[in-house]
Design an enzyme around this catalytic site. Sequence first.
Site, short mmCIF file in Angstrom:
data_model
loop_
_atom_site.label_atom_id
_atom_site.label_comp_id
_atom_site.label_asym_id
_atom_site.label_seq_id
_atom_site.Cartn_x
_atom_site.Cartn_y
_atom_site.Cartn_z
N TYR A 181 -9.59 -6.38 6.80
CA TYR A 181 -8.98 -6.47 5.47
C TYR A 181 -9.99 -6.89 4.41
CZ TYR A 181 -7.09 -8.49 1.36
OH TYR A 181 -6.91 -8.79 0.04
N ASP A 209 -2.88 -5.65 3.95
CA ASP A 209 -2.67 -7.08 4.16
C ASP A 209 -1.19 -7.32 4.40
OD1 ASP A 209 -1.54 -6.71 1.66
OD2 ASP A 209 -1.99 -8.77 1.07
N GLU A 235 -11.44 -13.78 -1.68
CA GLU A 235 -10.79 -13.15 -0.52
C GLU A 235 -10.79 -14.07 0.69
OE1 GLU A 235 -8.94 -10.69 -0.50
OE2 GLU A 235 -9.38 -9.89 -2.47
#
Length: 291
Positions: free
Chosen positions: A120, A138, A37
Site C-alpha cells: 500500500y 487500503d 503514510e
Amino acid sequence: MSDNPYSTPVLAWYESHARDLPWRRPDASPWSILVSEIMLQQTPVVRVLPAWNAWMERWPTPADLAREPSGEAVRMWNRLGYPRRALRLHACAVAITEEHGGRVPEDHATLLSLPGVGSYTAAAVASFAFGQRHAILDTNVRRVLARAETGVQYPPKTQTKAETALAESLLPSAPSVAARWGVAVMELGALVCTARTPACADCPIAHQCAWRLAGKPAYDGPPRRGQTYAGTDRQVRGRLLAVLRDSAHPVPKGALDVVWDDHVQRERALDALVSDGLVDPLDDGRYALPG
DNA sequence: CATGCGTGGGG
DNA sequence: TCCCCAAGCAT
C-alpha cells in the site's frame, strides 16, 4: 475520462469535499508524504496531524533524520502507537540518504524495498508524490469496493487477490487521473462510506452501490476478530517504552519493573523490545532508547 | 497466511 | 462500560 462507472462522480465529490491535509498540498515534498503514510498506518488522521507537523519541522529532509540516533525517532514518535514504525522510518531516512542520493525513490519496486514500506505505502507514495498510476488499496478503498461492487457490508478480513484485481481493473488509464481517483476513493471511504454508520445520503455513488441497492444486508459471516489489548504484551511494551521516552537519561531496571507486576510477562516484553531494537540494554545494567 | 504489533476516540 | 476501529507491515 470516466474510465470506470464511479470515477466521474467520485472525482467531482472529492473536488468539493476533500480535507485540506498538509501532506496533500502541492508543495508537499515526497519525504513529507512518505512520513505521513508511515504515520497513517493504522492511525487516525486527527492523531497524525500534530505528530506530522512536529516531525517535519524538526526533520524536513531524510538527511536531517538520518544523522540522529534512532532513539530520537522513537522519542519523537511519542504515543502514536506501533513504535517500530518510528524505527523503520529512521531506517528509511538512512537508506534514502546513503543509497538513493537523499531523494525518496520514485520507482515502486525501490520504494517497496524500504523498511516499513509495503504494498500500500509504495503505491501511495508513487501515486501521491510522483503522480504514477498504481492501484491504491487500503482499508477505506477495500470497504468502498466491497459495498459498491461486491454488494457486501465489509471486505474480507485479509486482502484477497480478487480485491487487488478489482482495484486494478477500476484504475483510470491516465496516470494523473488514476492518482486523483486513488486519493478520492480513499477519502470517500474515510468521510462517507465509513465502517460503522455510512452516510449513504451524502454518497455520490449511492445510486450505483450494490450493497445499498440490495437493501444494505448486514454482514453475514464469522465474528470479525477484535483486537484485545488489556493485559497483553502490547500493553506491557507500551508502558515500558513510555518510561524510556519520558526520561532524558537511561533508567535503572527498577524504573521499568514498577510498570507491570507479572515478572514473567514483563521480562518477555522487555526482551522483545530489545530484540526489536526499540530498547538498548546498557553495559551498566541501565536501559535507554537506542543510540 | 494468520498473527503480533499501540493508542485513543467515538458509538 | 465496553467494543470497535483507524491511510499496514513483517514474519
